[in-house]
Design an enzyme around this catalytic site. Structure first.
Site, PDB file in Angstrom:
ATOM      1  N   HIS A 224       0.666  -1.294   0.137  1.00  0.00           N
ATOM      2  CA  HIS A 224       0.074  -0.046   0.142  1.00  0.00           C
ATOM      3  C   HIS A 224       0.871   1.232  -0.113  1.00  0.00           C
ATOM      4  O   HIS A 224       0.437   2.157  -0.679  1.00  0.00           O
ATOM      5  CB  HIS A 224      -0.709   0.095   1.330  1.00  0.00           C
ATOM      6  N   GLU A 225       1.983   1.355   1.054  1.00  0.00           N
ATOM      7  CA  GLU A 225       2.760   2.652   0.874  1.00  0.00           C
ATOM      8  C   GLU A 225       3.492   2.594  -0.453  1.00  0.00           C
ATOM      9  O   GLU A 225       3.771   3.707  -0.837  1.00  0.00           O
ATOM     10  CB  GLU A 225       3.843   2.528   2.002  1.00  0.00           C
TER      11      GLU A 225
ATOM     12  N   HIS B  21       1.374   4.379  -2.932  1.00  0.00           N
ATOM     13  CA  HIS B  21       1.513   5.793  -2.708  1.00  0.00           C
ATOM     14  C   HIS B  21       2.661   6.282  -3.640  1.00  0.00           C
ATOM     15  O   HIS B  21       2.572   7.327  -4.539  1.00  0.00           O
ATOM     16  CB  HIS B  21       1.569   6.214  -1.401  1.00  0.00           C
TER      17      HIS B  21
ATOM     18  N   GLU C 156      -6.341   7.044  -0.909  1.00  0.00           N
ATOM     19  CA  GLU C 156      -6.291   5.914  -0.022  1.00  0.00           C
ATOM     20  C   GLU C 156      -6.975   4.698  -0.717  1.00  0.00           C
ATOM     21  O   GLU C 156      -6.278   3.875  -0.580  1.00  0.00           O
ATOM     22  CB  GLU C 156      -6.909   6.238   1.325  1.00  0.00           C
TER      23      GLU C 156
END
Length: 327
Positions: free
Chosen positions: A130-131, A134, A199
């Site tokens: 997930h990071e 980003h 998100e």
């Protein structure tokens, strides 16, 4: 669709900025405030990663110090076709993580000790994916642009009283007060909406990177409970940084409302479950990407002396076969 929505929100905050500038100060006042705001946010853009890492007392770690964490990030970076970011650990009981950096070549990921103690290797992979999403989606750049415009709007709103008698402001002092209150509020709402959109996008992209949405869904549920149980003091003192984290670190803001920097966890989990169903092929079993240099691990083991430092021990077959902090 998320990129389109983000583009529309950025266009909206840009239009808001231009409209307020003309309303309270004309072209000259708008340009002056914009130059100042760009200068301030330009400094933040080039130095925001260093500032936020220092704010949370993060320390950079190597594979020797945190082999499992570093190897997970390295393997996922290869899968995402990204440069290997710097890896940091924050001494914080609240389980959480964030990514920072102005571009993929100057990126960093940071995880708290609480997160490393709480999650399994697969869940850790879901969070780190997930990071990295980003970083891959250039969300840091998107949020920097938004912050620049939001900062400019707030600055213009503070100038409203000085321009209260301007020919451009037909509302006089009442109009100036209305601008001072409503303009920053509107900018904040748009900024929050952009953050929540990014998100959802990072959840989707991160699931594609790690190959299994269920790992992230399971991690999010654990992290939400962990956040409720532990206060993040640096985040409470610097609430503007809350949008960086995978889970909102602030207490009392867990609803999926206009004022929340994050979607409700239950909504994110539901979307991840739907993504799992829609994926034709979902990897199962242990997380072992091609050429992976690490093995699955047992749950965290704490030292017998009652200390709080988490340890993980490799299963049989690991050539290192040793215990050490976080892997």
């Amino acid at each position: 669709m998320n990129f389109i929505k983000t583009g529309m929100l950025i266009a909206a905050i840009t239009a808001l900025f231009i409209g307020i500038g003309f309303l309270i100060g004309g072209t000259t006042g708008m340009l002056i405030a914009f130059v100042i705001a760009v200068g301030m946010n330009g400094f933040a853009y080039w130095n925001s990663d260093k500032l936020v890492l220092k704010m949370y007392g993060a320390r950079m770690v190597t594979e020797t110090e945190a082999p499992i964490l570093v190897r997970v990030v390295q393997d996922l970076s290869e899968r995402a076709d990204l440069p290997m970011p710097k890896v940091y650990i924050m001494e914080n009981a609240q389980p959480n993580a964030f990514a920072t950096g102005r571009n993929p070549e100057n990126a960093a990921v940071a995880a708290t000790t609480g997160l490393l103690e709480l999650l399994t290797t697969e869940e850790l992979a879901g969070v780190m994916a997930h990071e990295l999403a980003h970083i891959k989606n250039r969300d840091t750049l998107t949020m920097t642009i938004t912050a620049t415009l939001a900062g400019a709007i707030s600055m213009l709103a503070n100038f409203a009283l000085f321009f209260g008698g301007s020919r451009n402001n037909s509302g006089g002092i009442i109009g100036a007060l209305a601008i001072m209150i409503l303009a920053p509020l509107a900018a904040m709402l748009v900024q929050m909406a952009i953050s929540r959109t990014r998100e959802y996008s990072a959840d989707h992209t991160g699931s594609e990177i790690c190959g299994n949405p269920d790992w992230l869904a399971s991690a999010l549920q654990k992290l939400e409970r962990g956040v409720q149980a532990h206060e993040n003091v640096p985040a409470e003192k610097n609430p503007a940084s809350a949008s960086l984290f995978i889970i909102n670190p602030l207490h009392g803001k867990r609803a999926d409302s206009l004022f929340s920097t994050h979607p409700a966890t239950k909504n994110r989990v539901q979307k991840l479950k739907e993504l799992t169903l829609s994926m034709v092929q979902v990897r199962s079993g242990n997380y072992r990407p091609p050429n992976s240099r690490y093995v699955n691990v047992e749950p965290s083991l704490k030292p017998s002396g009652g200390g709080s430092t988490p340890y993980t021990k490799a299963k049989s077959g690991d050539p290192d076969d040793k215990k050490g902090p976080w892997g």
